[in-house]
Design a protein around this motif. Structure first.
Motif, short mmCIF file in Angstrom:
data_model
loop_
_atom_site.label_atom_id
_atom_site.label_comp_id
_atom_site.label_asym_id
_atom_site.label_seq_id
_atom_site.Cartn_x
_atom_site.Cartn_y
_atom_site.Cartn_z
N TYR A 134 0.82 -1.21 0.00
CA TYR A 134 0.00 0.00 0.00
C TYR A 134 0.86 1.27 0.00
CZ TYR A 134 -3.33 3.56 1.41
OH TYR A 134 -4.08 4.70 1.46
N LEU A 135 1.96 1.23 0.75
CA LEU A 135 2.80 2.43 0.91
C LEU A 135 3.80 2.65 -0.21
CD1 LEU A 135 3.41 2.16 4.75
CD2 LEU A 135 2.21 4.03 3.58
N GLU A 136 3.76 1.82 -1.24
CA GLU A 136 4.73 1.94 -2.33
C GLU A 136 4.81 3.36 -2.90
OE1 GLU A 136 4.01 -0.90 -5.45
OE2 GLU A 136 4.81 -2.54 -4.25
N ASP A 137 3.67 3.99 -3.09
CA ASP A 137 3.66 5.32 -3.72
C ASP A 137 3.06 6.39 -2.80
OD1 ASP A 137 1.06 4.40 -3.74
OD2 ASP A 137 0.66 4.93 -5.81
N LYS A 138 3.17 6.18 -1.48
CA LYS A 138 2.59 7.13 -0.54
C LYS A 138 3.61 7.53 0.53
CE LYS A 138 -1.91 5.17 -1.35
NZ LYS A 138 -1.38 4.27 -2.39
N VAL A 139 3.51 8.75 0.98
CA VAL A 139 4.34 9.23 2.07
C VAL A 139 3.69 8.84 3.40
CG1 VAL A 139 5.33 11.28 3.18
CG2 VAL A 139 5.17 11.17 0.68
N TYR A 140 2.39 9.06 3.48
CA TYR A 140 1.62 8.74 4.68
C TYR A 140 0.45 7.83 4.29
CZ TYR A 140 4.13 12.59 6.92
OH TYR A 140 5.11 13.40 7.42
N LEU A 141 -0.23 7.28 5.27
CA LEU A 141 -1.32 6.34 4.99
C LEU A 141 -2.44 6.96 4.17
CD1 LEU A 141 -1.48 4.47 8.40
CD2 LEU A 141 -0.67 3.57 6.21
N ALA A 142 -2.72 8.23 4.43
CA ALA A 142 -3.82 8.88 3.69
C ALA A 142 -3.28 9.84 2.65
CB ALA A 142 -4.75 9.59 4.67
N GLY A 143 -2.16 9.50 2.05
CA GLY A 143 -1.62 10.34 0.97
C GLY A 143 -0.37 11.08 1.37
N ASN A 144 -0.38 12.39 1.16
CA ASN A 144 0.81 13.21 1.38
C ASN A 144 0.79 14.00 2.68
OD1 ASN A 144 2.09 12.44 -1.03
ND2 ASN A 144 0.78 13.84 -2.17
N HIS A 145 -0.22 13.78 3.51
CA HIS A 145 -0.33 14.54 4.75
C HIS A 145 -0.46 13.61 5.94
CE1 HIS A 145 -0.68 18.18 2.42
NE2 HIS A 145 -1.60 17.58 1.68
N PHE A 146 0.25 13.94 7.00
CA PHE A 146 0.19 13.21 8.26
C PHE A 146 -1.24 13.25 8.80
CE2 PHE A 146 0.48 13.08 12.90
CZ PHE A 146 1.26 11.94 13.09
N SER A 147 -1.72 12.12 9.32
CA SER A 147 -3.08 12.06 9.86
C SER A 147 -3.10 11.26 11.16
CB SER A 147 -4.02 11.41 8.84
OG SER A 147 -3.74 10.03 8.73
N LEU A 148 -4.24 11.24 11.79
CA LEU A 148 -4.44 10.43 12.99
C LEU A 148 -4.15 8.97 12.69
CD1 LEU A 148 -5.37 10.19 15.93
CD2 LEU A 148 -7.73 10.03 15.08
N ALA A 149 -4.46 8.51 11.49
CA ALA A 149 -4.20 7.12 11.12
C ALA A 149 -2.71 6.80 11.21
CB ALA A 149 -4.72 6.84 9.71
N ASP A 150 -1.86 7.73 10.80
CA ASP A 150 -0.42 7.50 10.87
C ASP A 150 0.04 7.36 12.32
OD1 ASP A 150 0.55 7.77 8.00
OD2 ASP A 150 -0.55 9.65 8.25
N ALA A 151 -0.44 8.25 13.17
CA ALA A 151 -0.03 8.21 14.58
C ALA A 151 -0.47 6.91 15.23
CB ALA A 151 -0.62 9.40 15.33
N LEU A 152 -1.74 6.54 15.07
CA LEU A 152 -2.23 5.33 15.74
C LEU A 152 -1.67 4.05 15.12
CD1 LEU A 152 -5.93 6.08 16.74
CD2 LEU A 152 -3.81 6.42 18.03
N MET A 153 -1.44 4.05 13.82
CA MET A 153 -0.82 2.87 13.21
C MET A 153 0.63 2.75 13.67
SD MET A 153 -1.39 0.22 11.31
CE MET A 153 -2.64 0.47 10.08
#
Length: 173
Positions: free
Chosen positions: A99-118
């Motif tokens: 999934y992260l092959e072409d992404k910086v963060y889980l929801a695209g190019n911006h840090f989100s709550l999903a990144d912190a909790l994951m």
């Protein structure tokens, strides 16, 4: 673990008045007793509440699609990561790596709550990975290192060393 995560999240969000949490005895679910309403139960429910309390709605997504992706990864954290057995770890890391092959963060190019909790959820898995596995899951390792260096994320967790250069056996020159 969830109580430490929520405490770290409060610090990340810059909340001054830190909350007191308890857990539901048998389920180990975090509980936040709010001042003027029923208690809030569950990691994602409380985390979402804290993000709104901190007036940081961008962490929940900026568009309908972005919000849905953030929610999808929060759900993945609860349903897959938190309940994974040892034999499921490789599947989770493989899926996340793809999934992260072409992404910086889980929801695209911006840090989100999903990144912190994951990040908080897979930290114990990444700590135990051998160097070869970190290389095998290079996209997860890149994302993980990026998130652990995001300002304010890594409060209660030790840093994980990520080698910047790939390690090769002596047969490869």
């Amino acid at each position: 673990m969830a109580l430490k995560e929520l405490s770290s999240l409060e610090k990340l969000l810059g909340l001054k008045k830190l909350n007191k949490y308890s857990t539901q005895a048998d389920k180990k679910l975090p509980v936040l007793q709010s001042n003027n309403g029923p208690p809030l139960v569950g990691l994602v429910t409380i985390a979402t509440h804290l993000v709104k309390e901190a007036k940081r709605p961008e962490l929940l997504g900026t568009s309908a699609e972005h919000k849905a992706v953030v929610q999808q990864w929060l759900e993945y954290r609860l349903t897959k990561v938190d309940s994974c057995a040892k034999e499921d770890i490789r599947t989770i890391l493989k899926d996340l790596n793809h999934y992260l092959e072409d992404k910086v963060y889980l929801a695209g190019n911006h840090f989100s709550l999903a990144d912190a909790l994951m990040y908080y959820g897979i930290h114990p898995l990444i700590v135990d990975l051998a160097v070869q596995d970190k290389e095998r899951y290079v996209n997860v390792t890149r994302w993980f290192d990026h998130v652990q260096h995001y300002p304010g994320v890594r409060h209660h967790l030790p840093p994980v060393v990520v080698l910047r250069n790939r390690v090769y056996t002596s047969g490869h020159h």
